[in-house]
Design a protein around this motif. Structure first.
Motif, PDB file in Angstrom:
ATOM      1  N   PHE A  92       0.847  -1.199   0.000  1.00  0.00           N
ATOM      2  CA  PHE A  92       0.000   0.000   0.000  1.00  0.00           C
ATOM      3  C   PHE A  92       0.885   1.253   0.000  1.00  0.00           C
TER       4      PHE A  92
ATOM      5  N   ARG B  97       1.004   5.593  -0.225  1.00  0.00           N
ATOM      6  CA  ARG B  97       0.299   6.880  -0.146  1.00  0.00           C
ATOM      7  C   ARG B  97       0.753   7.740  -1.324  1.00  0.00           C
TER       8      ARG B  97
ATOM      9  N   LEU C  37      -7.254   4.163   2.566  1.00  0.00           N
ATOM     10  CA  LEU C  37      -5.938   3.591   2.855  1.00  0.00           C
ATOM     11  C   LEU C  37      -5.662   3.570   4.352  1.00  0.00           C
TER      12      LEU C  37
ATOM     13  N   ASN D  94      -4.714   6.820  -3.852  1.00  0.00           N
ATOM     14  CA  ASN D  94      -3.583   6.036  -3.357  1.00  0.00           C
ATOM     15  C   ASN D  94      -3.455   4.755  -4.170  1.00  0.00           C
TER      16      ASN D  94
ATOM     17  N   ALA E 239      -2.522   0.493  -4.402  1.00  0.00           N
ATOM     18  CA  ALA E 239      -2.266  -0.844  -3.851  1.00  0.00           C
ATOM     19  C   ALA E 239      -1.623  -1.666  -4.958  1.00  0.00           C
TER      20      ALA E 239
END
Length: 470
Positions: free
Chosen positions: A53, A55, A123, A169, A171
């Motif tokens: 993940f 940002r 997130l 964001n 993934a």
């Protein structure tokens, strides 16, 4: 194959595009890489599914540019790790022992790279610690491996970049067939990929050593033995997922792990041990979690009626330096084997330092002795049938160092532990010496484990004058 998606909310995920990314540069010649007996251990294992993940919080144009960079640099990394662009082929012989398994690369082979969007994803929630997330939700963020079709073998690697709306964001889901390589190999590939993406081509990690002949069978005939006795997928999937299966992360700081070591040393002294047990940081973390896990399982199952029955723990051991001759540290393939620890439920259930001492010294540390290659497959089957906690990942793999140029990951998950019943282990983000552990349990089990974990952590911070209870 990735875990089944939750059809009730599958509309939240939109697959926008899937492209095949091939190795960069001039066409490569065909190649065939035979599997070793150590690779065969994983032939029927669920693939390793990781989610990174990040940002990003960027505009669509900027995100499109980032994804383009990821594809370009993936092509560069595949030039170095060519086998991952290939496929797993099984050649059946006239007998089971004559069956061969090979990783085959042919010109034009590549890796499926899917771009998707996921609506309503926060997130902060997805990447939080101690906040359980439904496995069905996380599973949508990892790609499936294409299965074998006709004479064409199964894929070894797949990638999915999912933009998490509304904030933009990212993934990044990476699925790897375990028969292709162990964690050292797969994260070596990831670090090469991220270095190429961030522009650090001149400082790429050392290239992998792609030569399976370096793994010499310590006992003649192991390949044929493993072929005849391979565990099935059901035997490797030590747990059956429930509809309410969850995944959560629990952290242990370097200070807390030192307290575990101190408690184990103190218990050894109380028992009159002449030689202090070897309790490394990783052993301390694994033993702590094993003790909590067993206490929860005992309280919530019939295991409490069988206090003298054994409970098992499997930890992967990297055999590269111990093989004869030693295998290079950058060897690409599987060079790990399961070390199996055992302890009675009564000893492991002991409150406070007693249970920790059993878990760390008598259980895990003792398990990493010389492997018993001839009986390894049968032993794994046996302990799997009787109930076992195992380990996926390692703090030494540095998964939080996988920075593609837009910052380190906010969180890394190994979603596939929901199938194998393993704990996912990684280094603690931003803190030296700490360890984080991902656990997948049903709703009721997760609540019980969290309560026990918190009680045990509070006990570590106390004077140890009282025991903790779960």
């Amino acid at each position: 194959m990735a875990m089944a998606q939750d059809s009730s909310s599958s509309s939240l995920l939109r697959a926008l595009d899937t492209a095949i990314v091939t190795p960069s540069g001039p066409p490569l010649p065909p190649s065939c890489l035979p599997l070793t007996f150590l690779d065969l251990q994983w032939i029927h294992s669920p693939p390793v599914e990781r989610i990174f993940f990040y940002r990003i919080a960027s505009t669509r144009d900027a995100t499109d540019h980032l994804i383009s960079d990821l594809k370009r640099s993936l092509s560069t990394a595949l030039r170095v790790y060519v086998p991952l662009a290939g496929h797993l082929r099984v050649t059946h012989g006239c007998t089971t022992a004559a069956t061969r398994h090979d990783i085959v690369y042919e010109p034009g082979d590549g890796v499926a790279f899917t771009v998707a969007e996921y609506d309503g994803a926060d997130l902060g929630d997805l990447a939080s610690d101690h906040q359980p997330r439904p496995v069905s939700e996380l599973a949508r963020l990892v790609p499936r491996l294409h299965p074998a079709v006709g004479d064409y073998g199964a894929a070894l690697l797949a990638v999915q970049a999912t933009v998490l709306q509304p904030h933009g964001n990212l993934a990044l889901g990476v699925t790897v067939h375990h028969a292709a390589c162990d964690g050292v190999g797969s994260t070596g590939f990831l670090h090469t990929w991220e270095a190429a993406c961030s522009g650090a081509v001149e400082s790429l990690p050392p290239p992998p050593v792609i030569d399976r002949t370096l793994v010499v069978e310590p006992v003649e005939g192991l390949y044929e033995h493993y072929t005849r006795n391979l565990p099935s997928t059901d035997e490797i999937e030590f747990v059956k997922m429930s509809p309410d299966q969850l995944l959560a992360t629990f952290t242990l700081s370097g200070e807390q792990l030192q307290r575990v070591k101190d408690a184990v040393d103190g218990e050894a002294a109380r028992r009159g041990s002449q030689t202090p047990p070897r309790c490394s940081t990783l052993v301390a973390a694994l033993g702590f979690v094993w003790s909590c896990y067993l206490r929860v399982k005992t309280e919530t199952s019939d295991g409490a009626r069988e206090p003298e029955s054994p409970t098992y723990f499997i930890v992967p051991v990297d055999h590269r330096p111990w093989m004869k001759p030693p295998v290079p540290a950058t060897y690409f393939g599987n060079c790990i084997g399961p070390a199996i620890g055992a302890a009675t439920k009564r000893d492991l259930y002991s409150a406070g330092a007693g249970g920790l001492f059993t878990a760390c010294s008598a259980g895990i540390a003792r398990a990493v002795a010389s492997p018993e290659w001839e009986t390894m497959v049968e032993r794994v089957k046996e302990v799997g049938a009787r109930g076992v906690l195992s380990v996926a990942g390692s703090p030494r793999l540095r998964v939080y160092g996988v920075d593609f140029g837009f910052g380190p990951p906010a969180k890394v998950e190994i979603v596939s532990v929901a199938r194998t019943g393993a704990m996912a282990v990684a280094e603690m983000r931003g803190q030296g010496g700490g360890v984080e552990v991902g656990m997948s349990l049903p709703l009721a089990g997760m609540a019980a484990f969290r309560s026990c974990f918190d009680d045990a952590v509070a006990w570590l911070a106390s004077s140890h004058s009282t025991s903790y209870s779960c």
